[in-house]
Design a protein around this motif. Structure first.
Motif, short mmCIF file in Angstrom:
data_model
loop_
_atom_site.label_atom_id
_atom_site.label_comp_id
_atom_site.label_asym_id
_atom_site.label_seq_id
_atom_site.Cartn_x
_atom_site.Cartn_y
_atom_site.Cartn_z
N UNK A 1 0.82 -1.21 0.00
CA UNK A 1 0.00 0.00 0.00
C UNK A 1 0.85 1.27 0.00
N UNK A 2 2.18 1.09 -0.03
CA UNK A 2 3.08 2.26 0.04
C UNK A 2 2.74 3.14 1.24
N UNK A 3 2.48 2.53 2.34
CA UNK A 3 2.03 3.27 3.52
C UNK A 3 2.79 2.82 4.76
N UNK A 4 3.10 3.80 5.60
CA UNK A 4 3.74 3.54 6.87
C UNK A 4 2.81 4.01 7.98
N UNK A 5 2.91 3.35 9.13
CA UNK A 5 2.02 3.67 10.23
C UNK A 5 2.79 3.91 11.53
N UNK A 6 2.16 4.66 12.41
CA UNK A 6 2.68 4.81 13.77
C UNK A 6 1.51 4.63 14.73
N UNK A 7 1.49 3.50 15.41
CA UNK A 7 0.47 3.26 16.43
C UNK A 7 0.98 3.84 17.73
N UNK A 8 0.22 4.78 18.28
CA UNK A 8 0.64 5.46 19.50
C UNK A 8 -0.34 5.13 20.61
N UNK A 9 0.15 4.47 21.64
CA UNK A 9 -0.66 4.10 22.79
C UNK A 9 -0.15 4.81 24.05
N UNK A 10 -0.97 4.81 25.08
CA UNK A 10 -0.61 5.44 26.36
C UNK A 10 -0.05 6.84 26.16
N UNK A 11 -0.76 7.62 25.37
CA UNK A 11 -0.28 8.95 25.03
C UNK A 11 -0.23 9.86 26.25
N UNK A 12 0.79 10.73 26.22
CA UNK A 12 1.02 11.66 27.32
C UNK A 12 0.96 13.09 26.78
N UNK A 13 0.69 14.06 27.63
CA UNK A 13 0.68 15.46 27.17
C UNK A 13 1.98 15.86 26.48
N UNK A 14 3.09 15.31 26.92
CA UNK A 14 4.38 15.65 26.29
C UNK A 14 4.55 15.06 24.90
N UNK A 15 3.62 14.23 24.46
CA UNK A 15 3.64 13.74 23.08
C UNK A 15 3.01 14.74 22.12
N UNK A 16 2.43 15.79 22.66
CA UNK A 16 1.80 16.81 21.82
C UNK A 16 2.84 17.47 20.92
N UNK A 17 2.57 17.45 19.62
CA UNK A 17 3.51 18.00 18.63
C UNK A 17 2.91 17.86 17.25
N UNK A 18 3.58 18.47 16.28
CA UNK A 18 3.29 18.18 14.89
C UNK A 18 4.18 17.00 14.49
N UNK A 19 3.57 15.98 13.95
CA UNK A 19 4.30 14.77 13.57
C UNK A 19 4.52 14.78 12.06
#
Length: 117
Positions: free
Chosen positions: A75-93
């Motif tokens: 599918x020419x696609x990459x993924x990022x599964x993000x669990x247990x997110x924290x406020x410090x994960x806030x950002x532009x990815x």
């Protein structure tokens, strides 16, 4: 030329999950490294996770055990599964692709992830 388009960002509560996707405009036939970087307000862009075309992943210490990077070559696609997110994960990815044969680096436009209650 390769175009990268991210999707899946949004607002989530602490402890929640999100899955980011990065769609690539065409297949890459040589060795490459693709991954995710993030940039929070007032901070430098930092590596989150990468994966090579040989499926070798690497993670920043801050996300180990919480985030999982994967790819679907068909599918020419990459993924990022993000669990247990924290406020410090806030950002532009940002999605990144480094093609070894040409020495070229490509970037997506970014997707905002906000972790807040």
């Amino acid at each position: 030329q390769v175009n990268l388009v991210e999707s899946g960002g949004g607002l989530v509560q602490p402890g929640g999950s999100l899955k980011l996707s990065c769609a690539r405009s065409r297949r890459i036939f040589s060795f490459y490294t693709t991954g995710w970087y993030r940039q929070a307000p007032g901070k430098q862009r930092e590596l989150v996770a990468t994966i090579t075309s040989l499926d070798k992943p690497t993670y920043a210490d801050s996300v180990k055990g919480r985030f999982t990077i994967s790819r679907d070559n068909a599918k020419n696609t990459m993924y990022l599964q993000m669990n247990s997110l924290k406020p410090e994960d806030t950002a532009v990815y940002y999605c990144n692709l480094d093609v070894a044969s040409s020495g070229t680096s490509y970037w997506g436009q970014g997707t905002q992830v906000t972790v807040s209650s």
